[in-house]
Design an enzyme around this catalytic site. Structure first.
Site, short mmCIF file in Angstrom:
data_model
loop_
_atom_site.label_atom_id
_atom_site.label_comp_id
_atom_site.label_asym_id
_atom_site.label_seq_id
_atom_site.Cartn_x
_atom_site.Cartn_y
_atom_site.Cartn_z
N GLU A 106 3.06 -1.92 -26.83
CA GLU A 106 3.77 -2.06 -25.54
C GLU A 106 2.79 -1.88 -24.40
O GLU A 106 2.82 -2.60 -23.40
CB GLU A 106 4.90 -1.03 -25.45
CG GLU A 106 5.79 -1.17 -24.23
CD GLU A 106 5.40 -0.32 -23.03
OE1 GLU A 106 6.01 -0.46 -21.97
OE2 GLU A 106 4.44 0.49 -23.15
N GLU A 107 1.90 -0.89 -24.57
CA GLU A 107 0.99 -0.53 -23.47
C GLU A 107 -0.06 -1.61 -23.21
O GLU A 107 -0.79 -1.55 -22.22
CB GLU A 107 0.30 0.80 -23.78
CG GLU A 107 1.26 1.98 -23.96
CD GLU A 107 1.89 2.46 -22.67
OE1 GLU A 107 1.80 1.76 -21.64
OE2 GLU A 107 2.48 3.56 -22.70
N ASP A 159 12.34 4.71 -23.43
CA ASP A 159 10.93 4.86 -23.08
C ASP A 159 10.83 5.92 -21.98
O ASP A 159 11.18 5.65 -20.84
CB ASP A 159 10.36 3.51 -22.61
CG ASP A 159 8.86 3.58 -22.31
OD1 ASP A 159 8.26 4.65 -22.50
OD2 ASP A 159 8.31 2.55 -21.88
N HIS A 177 8.75 2.09 -27.73
CA HIS A 177 7.40 1.78 -28.19
C HIS A 177 6.75 2.97 -28.89
O HIS A 177 6.93 4.12 -28.49
CB HIS A 177 6.52 1.22 -27.07
CG HIS A 177 6.14 2.16 -25.97
ND1 HIS A 177 5.01 2.94 -26.01
CD2 HIS A 177 6.72 2.41 -24.78
CE1 HIS A 177 4.91 3.62 -24.89
NE2 HIS A 177 5.93 3.34 -24.12
N HIS A 200 -0.02 8.42 -19.48
CA HIS A 200 -1.30 7.71 -19.64
C HIS A 200 -2.50 8.62 -19.38
O HIS A 200 -3.58 8.13 -19.06
CB HIS A 200 -1.36 6.45 -18.75
CG HIS A 200 -0.30 5.44 -19.07
ND1 HIS A 200 -0.39 4.12 -18.68
CD2 HIS A 200 0.85 5.54 -19.77
CE1 HIS A 200 0.68 3.47 -19.11
NE2 HIS A 200 1.45 4.31 -19.77
N ASP A 247 5.65 9.57 -23.04
CA ASP A 247 5.46 8.11 -23.08
C ASP A 247 4.70 7.72 -24.34
O ASP A 247 3.49 7.60 -24.30
CB ASP A 247 4.70 7.67 -21.82
CG ASP A 247 4.54 6.16 -21.70
OD1 ASP A 247 5.17 5.41 -22.46
OD2 ASP A 247 3.75 5.72 -20.84
N1 BES Z 1 6.74 4.04 -20.05
C1 BES Z 1 6.06 3.07 -19.25
C2 BES Z 1 6.99 2.31 -18.40
C3 BES Z 1 7.60 2.97 -17.24
C4 BES Z 1 6.82 3.55 -16.27
C5 BES Z 1 8.95 2.90 -17.08
C6 BES Z 1 7.42 4.08 -15.18
C7 BES Z 1 9.55 3.42 -15.99
C8 BES Z 1 8.78 4.03 -15.04
C9 BES Z 1 5.39 2.03 -20.12
O1 BES Z 1 4.90 2.56 -21.30
C10 BES Z 1 4.22 1.44 -19.35
O2 BES Z 1 3.28 2.12 -19.13
N2 BES Z 1 4.36 0.18 -18.92
C11 BES Z 1 3.32 -0.47 -18.16
C12 BES Z 1 3.58 -1.95 -18.13
C13 BES Z 1 3.28 -2.65 -19.42
C14 BES Z 1 3.61 -4.12 -19.27
C15 BES Z 1 1.83 -2.47 -19.85
C16 BES Z 1 3.32 0.00 -16.73
O3 BES Z 1 4.34 0.55 -16.27
O4 BES Z 1 2.33 -0.20 -16.05
ZN ZN Z 2 3.21 3.77 -20.78
#
Ligand code: BES
Ligand code: ZN
Length: 295
Positions: free
Chosen positions: A166-167, A194, A113, A271, A132
């Site tokens: 993605e976020e 990612d 992403h 984040h 990230d």
């Molecule tokens: N990079 C993260 C995903 C992630 C977090 C992978 C921790 C492995 C371990 C991704 O950008 C993210 O923040 N995903 C969200 C979910 C998405 C559906 C908004 C999350 O993890 O809350």
């Molecule tokens: Zn993220």
């Protein structure tokens, strides 16, 4: 339809010994080049939040860079496109297509992403997202640089995708994967990168996620990584649809997600305004994922 595992639609190359061309190409990956891109993208776009002005500019900049890389390498056959943003949003995804000699062969997709976010559910304040996911886009860009340098002319069309939004809930990738299914596009496998540059505190093993991914593609990728890169691997689970690989799984495409650490050992700064390169990220560690993408 949700599928928890996805079988392969084609046999993958055997891994009994190193292929000299693959081995040579993987060794062209340059950790400094990976680090330069990753730092630059996260500094230039202090947020890539999908609903912000910078979040709209980042994919345009990335698309222009990827196009220039192709043309500078004399490749007029490579197509770089901004894909339509998910409904109601203005941030496009960006897709490179390196055309295959066999147009009927299933495609190979590598992606990550291109957006970032501040806070969980969050907003548009400072979100450099160095890990990230500038790091994932950096590993893909470095792999692409190496492929261009090797005059890569694959049998299967290879696509490299920076996903929008993605976020905000895997929105860009979900729409793309849904369109591929609608168009009956065949895909050999999807690699998701990612968060790839923060080596966990307890071990430096590359961690393969085993949920919302294809077990067969994961096994193959672990073996390929072992053969050519040779560093330690382990496995963990996100426990939820944590990134864009889950969009592909949802629409029946085989995906694999190598990750920087175990879940309990990952970068604690994502984040936030502190998701920066300085003092946290590791060029050599992240370069392993560019090698994986080349492989
Ligand atoms: N990079 C993260 C995903 C992630 C977090 C992978 C921790 C492995 C371990 C991704 O950008 C993210 O923040 N995903 C969200 C979910 C998405 C559906 C908004 C999350 O993890 O809350
Ligand atoms: Zn993220």
């Amino acid at each position: 339809i949700f599928r928890s595992d996805v079988p392969l639609n084609e046999d993958l190359p055997t891994l009994s010994q190193k292929d000299p061309v693959v081995d040579f190409s993987i060794n062209q990956v340059d950790a400094n080049s990976f680090a330069n891109f990753t730092q630059n993208y996260s500094r230039q776009f202090q947020t890539r939040y999908a609903k912000s002005e910078q979040g709209k500019n980042a994919p345009k900049w990335l698309g222009a860079l990827w196009l220039k890389m192709a043309r500078d390498a004399g490749r007029n056959d490579i197509v770089v496109e901004l894909l339509p943003p998910p409904r109601g949003l203005e941030q496009p995804s960006v897709r490179i297509s390196i055309p295959g000699s066999d147009q009927s062969a299933p495609f190979v997709v590598l992606g990550g992403h291109l957006d970032s976010i501040s806070g969980w559910g969050g907003g548009g304040s400072t979100a450099p997202g160095a890990d990230d996911n500038s790091s994932g886009i950096g590993a893909l860009t470095e792999a692409y640089r190496v492929l261009l340098k090797q005059s890569f002319h694959p049998r299967s069309t290879v696509q490299i995708i920076g996903y929008a939004s993605e976020e905000l809930g895997l929105l860009g990738s979900r729409e793309i994967a849904a369109n591929y299914q609608t168009n009956k596009a065949r895909v050999r496998g999807v690699l998701q990168l990612d968060m790839v540059a923060y080596p966990g505190n307890s071990s430096r093993a590359v961690t393969f996620m085993t949920d919302y991914t294809s077990s067969a593609l994961t096994r193959w990728t672990e073996q390929m990584f072992g053969l050519y890169v040779g560093t330690q691997t382990k496995e963990d689970r996100c426990g939820y649809e944590c990134s864009d690989h889950a969009s592909w799984t949802r629409y029946g495409y085989a995906s694999v997600m190598p990750f920087e650490a175990a879940m309990d050992d990952m970068n604690p700064n994502i984040h936030t305004a502190n998701d920066r390169w300085e003092g946290l990220l590791d060029a050599n560690f992240g370069a392993q994922f560019a090698k994986l993408a080349v492989g």
